[in-house]
Design a protein around this motif. Structure first.
Motif, PDB file in Angstrom:
ATOM      1  N   LEU A  93     -22.995 -32.963 -21.408  1.00 33.74           N
ATOM      2  CA  LEU A  93     -23.323 -31.671 -20.820  1.00 33.74           C
ATOM      3  C   LEU A  93     -22.384 -31.327 -19.672  1.00 33.74           C
ATOM      4  O   LEU A  93     -22.033 -32.182 -18.856  1.00 33.74           O
ATOM      5  CB  LEU A  93     -24.758 -31.695 -20.298  1.00 33.74           C
ATOM      6  CG  LEU A  93     -25.855 -31.906 -21.346  1.00 33.74           C
ATOM      7  CD1 LEU A  93     -27.156 -32.316 -20.657  1.00 33.74           C
ATOM      8  CD2 LEU A  93     -26.069 -30.643 -22.174  1.00 33.74           C
ATOM      9  N   SER A  94     -22.006 -30.062 -19.596  1.00 34.94           N
ATOM     10  CA  SER A  94     -21.186 -29.607 -18.481  1.00 34.94           C
ATOM     11  C   SER A  94     -22.099 -29.170 -17.336  1.00 34.94           C
ATOM     12  O   SER A  94     -23.302 -28.920 -17.530  1.00 34.94           O
ATOM     13  CB  SER A  94     -20.312 -28.429 -18.907  1.00 34.94           C
ATOM     14  OG  SER A  94     -21.110 -27.282 -19.169  1.00 34.94           O
ATOM     15  N   PHE A 122     -37.573 -32.452 -17.816  1.00 33.87           N
ATOM     16  CA  PHE A 122     -36.137 -32.639 -18.028  1.00 33.87           C
ATOM     17  C   PHE A 122     -35.407 -32.988 -16.728  1.00 33.87           C
ATOM     18  O   PHE A 122     -34.354 -33.627 -16.760  1.00 33.87           O
ATOM     19  CB  PHE A 122     -35.543 -31.392 -18.682  1.00 33.87           C
ATOM     20  CG  PHE A 122     -36.067 -31.157 -20.079  1.00 33.87           C
ATOM     21  CD1 PHE A 122     -35.804 -32.066 -21.097  1.00 33.87           C
ATOM     22  CD2 PHE A 122     -36.856 -30.059 -20.368  1.00 33.87           C
ATOM     23  CE1 PHE A 122     -36.309 -31.878 -22.382  1.00 33.87           C
ATOM     24  CE2 PHE A 122     -37.359 -29.856 -21.646  1.00 33.87           C
ATOM     25  CZ  PHE A 122     -37.081 -30.771 -22.654  1.00 33.87           C
ATOM     26  N   THR A 123     -35.986 -32.609 -15.581  1.00 32.30           N
ATOM     27  CA  THR A 123     -35.410 -33.028 -14.301  1.00 32.30           C
ATOM     28  C   THR A 123     -35.496 -34.537 -14.137  1.00 32.30           C
ATOM     29  O   THR A 123     -34.564 -35.173 -13.632  1.00 32.30           O
ATOM     30  CB  THR A 123     -36.122 -32.324 -13.127  1.00 32.30           C
ATOM     31  OG1 THR A 123     -35.850 -30.924 -13.185  1.00 32.30           O
ATOM     32  CG2 THR A 123     -35.634 -32.869 -11.788  1.00 32.30           C
ATOM     33  N   LEU A 124     -36.611 -35.136 -14.555  1.00 32.47           N
ATOM     34  CA  LEU A 124     -36.753 -36.586 -14.457  1.00 32.47           C
ATOM     35  C   LEU A 124     -35.739 -37.301 -15.341  1.00 32.47           C
ATOM     36  O   LEU A 124     -35.244 -38.377 -14.987  1.00 32.47           O
ATOM     37  CB  LEU A 124     -38.180 -37.004 -14.835  1.00 32.47           C
ATOM     38  CG  LEU A 124     -39.280 -36.627 -13.846  1.00 32.47           C
ATOM     39  CD1 LEU A 124     -40.642 -37.033 -14.385  1.00 32.47           C
ATOM     40  CD2 LEU A 124     -39.033 -37.292 -12.489  1.00 32.47           C
ATOM     41  N   MET A 125     -35.418 -36.717 -16.483  1.00 35.77           N
ATOM     42  CA  MET A 125     -34.394 -37.296 -17.346  1.00 35.77           C
ATOM     43  C   MET A 125     -33.019 -37.134 -16.716  1.00 35.77           C
ATOM     44  O   MET A 125     -32.208 -38.060 -16.696  1.00 35.77           O
ATOM     45  CB  MET A 125     -34.422 -36.623 -18.722  1.00 35.77           C
ATOM     46  CG  MET A 125     -35.697 -36.832 -19.509  1.00 35.77           C
ATOM     47  SD  MET A 125     -35.594 -36.183 -21.185  1.00 35.77           S
ATOM     48  CE  MET A 125     -34.417 -37.328 -21.920  1.00 35.77           C
ATOM     49  N   HIS A 126     -32.763 -35.960 -16.169  1.00 37.72           N
ATOM     50  CA  HIS A 126     -31.451 -35.646 -15.601  1.00 37.72           C
ATOM     51  C   HIS A 126     -31.183 -36.382 -14.290  1.00 37.72           C
ATOM     52  O   HIS A 126     -30.099 -36.906 -14.062  1.00 37.72           O
ATOM     53  CB  HIS A 126     -31.351 -34.135 -15.387  1.00 37.72           C
ATOM     54  CG  HIS A 126     -30.180 -33.712 -14.555  1.00 37.72           C
ATOM     55  ND1 HIS A 126     -30.277 -33.470 -13.208  1.00 37.72           N
ATOM     56  CD2 HIS A 126     -28.882 -33.508 -14.891  1.00 37.72           C
ATOM     57  CE1 HIS A 126     -29.088 -33.129 -12.738  1.00 37.72           C
ATOM     58  NE2 HIS A 126     -28.228 -33.137 -13.741  1.00 37.72           N
ATOM     59  N   SER A 127     -32.191 -36.432 -13.410  1.00 40.41           N
ATOM     60  CA  SER A 127     -31.985 -36.960 -12.067  1.00 40.41           C
ATOM     61  C   SER A 127     -32.402 -38.411 -11.880  1.00 40.41           C
ATOM     62  O   SER A 127     -32.003 -39.051 -10.909  1.00 40.41           O
ATOM     63  CB  SER A 127     -32.745 -36.091 -11.050  1.00 40.41           C
ATOM     64  OG  SER A 127     -32.291 -34.757 -11.104  1.00 40.41           O
ATOM     65  N   TYR A 230     -32.109 -36.024 -25.108  1.00 36.13           N
ATOM     66  CA  TYR A 230     -31.628 -37.313 -24.590  1.00 36.13           C
ATOM     67  C   TYR A 230     -30.301 -37.184 -23.864  1.00 36.13           C
ATOM     68  O   TYR A 230     -29.883 -38.101 -23.156  1.00 36.13           O
ATOM     69  CB  TYR A 230     -31.501 -38.309 -25.741  1.00 36.13           C
ATOM     70  CG  TYR A 230     -31.834 -39.734 -25.346  1.00 36.13           C
ATOM     71  CD1 TYR A 230     -33.165 -40.137 -25.215  1.00 36.13           C
ATOM     72  CD2 TYR A 230     -30.838 -40.679 -25.087  1.00 36.13           C
ATOM     73  CE1 TYR A 230     -33.483 -41.432 -24.855  1.00 36.13           C
ATOM     74  CE2 TYR A 230     -31.153 -41.978 -24.726  1.00 36.13           C
ATOM     75  CZ  TYR A 230     -32.475 -42.353 -24.609  1.00 36.13           C
ATOM     76  OH  TYR A 230     -32.781 -43.629 -24.240  1.00 36.13           O
ATOM     77  N   GLU A 231     -29.616 -36.033 -24.026  1.00 34.92           N
ATOM     78  CA  GLU A 231     -28.325 -35.859 -23.361  1.00 34.92           C
ATOM     79  C   GLU A 231     -28.470 -35.868 -21.841  1.00 34.92           C
ATOM     80  O   GLU A 231     -27.513 -36.184 -21.135  1.00 34.92           O
ATOM     81  CB  GLU A 231     -27.658 -34.561 -23.809  1.00 34.92           C
ATOM     82  CG  GLU A 231     -27.564 -34.347 -25.305  1.00 34.92           C
ATOM     83  CD  GLU A 231     -26.921 -35.503 -26.069  1.00 34.92           C
ATOM     84  OE1 GLU A 231     -26.315 -36.388 -25.444  1.00 34.92           O
ATOM     85  OE2 GLU A 231     -27.038 -35.519 -27.306  1.00 34.92           O
ATOM     86  N   PHE A 232     -29.655 -35.545 -21.329  1.00 32.26           N
ATOM     87  CA  PHE A 232     -29.851 -35.588 -19.879  1.00 32.26           C
ATOM     88  C   PHE A 232     -29.798 -37.033 -19.377  1.00 32.26           C
ATOM     89  O   PHE A 232     -29.300 -37.299 -18.287  1.00 32.26           O
ATOM     90  CB  PHE A 232     -31.172 -34.925 -19.492  1.00 32.26           C
ATOM     91  CG  PHE A 232     -31.144 -33.432 -19.626  1.00 32.26           C
ATOM     92  CD1 PHE A 232     -30.387 -32.660 -18.754  1.00 32.26           C
ATOM     93  CD2 PHE A 232     -31.854 -32.793 -20.624  1.00 32.26           C
ATOM     94  CE1 PHE A 232     -30.346 -31.278 -18.872  1.00 32.26           C
ATOM     95  CE2 PHE A 232     -31.819 -31.412 -20.760  1.00 32.26           C
ATOM     96  CZ  PHE A 232     -31.062 -30.652 -19.884  1.00 32.26           C
ATOM     97  N   ARG A 233     -30.316 -37.965 -20.155  1.00 31.22           N
ATOM     98  CA  ARG A 233     -30.229 -39.385 -19.793  1.00 31.22           C
ATOM     99  C   ARG A 233     -28.779 -39.853 -19.883  1.00 31.22           C
ATOM    100  O   ARG A 233     -28.304 -40.611 -19.035  1.00 31.22           O
ATOM    101  CB  ARG A 233     -31.127 -40.205 -20.717  1.00 31.22           C
ATOM    102  CG  ARG A 233     -31.143 -41.711 -20.444  1.00 31.22           C
ATOM    103  CD  ARG A 233     -32.146 -42.376 -21.368  1.00 31.22           C
ATOM    104  NE  ARG A 233     -32.047 -43.808 -21.396  1.00 31.22           N
ATOM    105  CZ  ARG A 233     -32.770 -44.643 -20.664  1.00 31.22           C
ATOM    106  NH1 ARG A 233     -33.627 -44.160 -19.784  1.00 31.22           N
ATOM    107  NH2 ARG A 233     -32.639 -45.945 -20.800  1.00 31.22           N
ATOM    108  N   HIS A 234     -28.074 -39.395 -20.923  1.00 35.19           N
ATOM    109  CA  HIS A 234     -26.653 -39.722 -21.043  1.00 35.19           C
ATOM    110  C   HIS A 234     -25.872 -39.182 -19.846  1.00 35.19           C
ATOM    111  O   HIS A 234     -24.983 -39.845 -19.315  1.00 35.19           O
ATOM    112  CB  HIS A 234     -26.085 -39.136 -22.338  1.00 35.19           C
ATOM    113  CG  HIS A 234     -26.543 -39.858 -23.568  1.00 35.19           C
ATOM    114  ND1 HIS A 234     -26.703 -39.229 -24.777  1.00 35.19           N
ATOM    115  CD2 HIS A 234     -26.880 -41.150 -23.776  1.00 35.19           C
ATOM    116  CE1 HIS A 234     -27.110 -40.114 -25.677  1.00 35.19           C
ATOM    117  NE2 HIS A 234     -27.234 -41.274 -25.087  1.00 35.19           N
ATOM    118  N   HIS A 235     -26.212 -37.964 -19.440  1.00 33.30           N
ATOM    119  CA  HIS A 235     -25.510 -37.364 -18.301  1.00 33.30           C
ATOM    120  C   HIS A 235     -25.760 -38.173 -17.028  1.00 33.30           C
ATOM    121  O   HIS A 235     -24.854 -38.340 -16.210  1.00 33.30           O
ATOM    122  CB  HIS A 235     -25.961 -35.916 -18.095  1.00 33.30           C
ATOM    123  CG  HIS A 235     -25.301 -35.266 -16.915  1.00 33.30           C
ATOM    124  ND1 HIS A 235     -24.039 -34.727 -16.970  1.00 33.30           N
ATOM    125  CD2 HIS A 235     -25.720 -35.100 -15.631  1.00 33.30           C
ATOM    126  CE1 HIS A 235     -23.710 -34.246 -15.790  1.00 33.30           C
ATOM    127  NE2 HIS A 235     -24.713 -34.462 -14.959  1.00 33.30           N
TER     128      HIS A 235
END
Length: 244
Positions: A93-94, A122-127, A230-235
């Motif tokens: 993700l950009s 999704f914030t919990l996945m991203h952050s 799952y891309e948020f976890r990858h990010h």
């Protein structure tokens, strides 16, 4: 299923596929787990395509259990059907895509609790780097907001961990919990739940993620890989590796 769970292999996906096998047997009037029955179902699912084929191990394990505990004549799926491993390619993700996604998530228009929960999920996945299963399994008692941490108990390998969270995460989690109590009128079993108070399903996570992505008017690549929740976890992993 209890044995698998005790080994850290949680059974949501396994249960779903075995129910599909059960439905197949009912539709074809099959009451014996023999070669024709099992391989017929496998062939049908193979025809549907898809990258992941972990469901082969589910039906194979079920055959072994049946042979050991119920019917020695049960057919165990042959190893010749063993699926090759096809790793998924992540979609990186950009910063612009992430910003647009969360902007759209703030104003999500839907009738389910996702309306106020999606942004937090999704914030919990991203952050924090949570997986989809770890986020959906969070319970209110796992949140220690005064201490600025959360306990991730239901992990894929069965080992719990405690994660520190920032003041921003504390704020949006507290707001989410408050809205949930107001809407439900009581404490819920899970932090993220459906309109009926049940734990959110894995399928709905992908559905709501796609809905937000489309609402943000973000483009989709014409070929694989495609953006997934799952891309948020990858990010999270990618961003930490590239921190100055």
């Amino acid at each position: 299923m209890d044995f698998k769970t005790s080994m850290g292999a949680y059974g949501t996906s396994r249960t779903w596929y075995l129910k599909q096998f059960d439905t197949y047997c009912l539709e074809h009037h099959l009451d014996t787990v023999d070669k024709e029955c099992v391989e017929g179902w496998v062939a049908e699912w193979l025809a549907r395509g898809g990258t992941y084929r972990s469901w082969m191990s589910y039906i194979r394990d079920f055959g072994r259990w049946m042979r050991t505990h119920h019917d020695p004549g049960t057919y165990v799926l042959s190893e010749q059907w063993k699926a090759s491993y096809v790793p998924a390619r992540p979609y990186l993700l950009s910063a612009a895509e992430i910003e647009a996604f969360f902007t759209a998530a703030r104003s999500l228009d839907c009738g389910s609790p996702w309306r106020w929960q999606a942004r937090v999920f999704f914030t919990l996945m991203h952050s924090c780097g949570l997986g989809t299963g770890e986020a959906r399994n969070l319970r209110p008692e796992h949140l220690n907001l005064p201490a600025r941490c959360i306990d991730v108990v239901a992990t894929r390998i069965g080992q719990a961990r405690r994660l520190p969270i920032t003041d921003d995460i504390v704020t949006i989690l507290a707001a989410c919990q408050h809205t949930s109590r107001v809407q439900r009128g009581t404490e819920t079993k899970y932090v993220f739940f459906t309109s009926t108070g049940q734990q959110v399903g894995l399928t709905s996570i992908g559905v709501i993620s796609n809905r937000i992505w489309n609402a943000a008017e973000l483009a989709r690549p014409g070929n694989s890989p495609q953006p997934r929740p799952y891309e948020f976890r990858h990010h999270f992993a990618y961003a930490n590796l590239h921190m100055p």
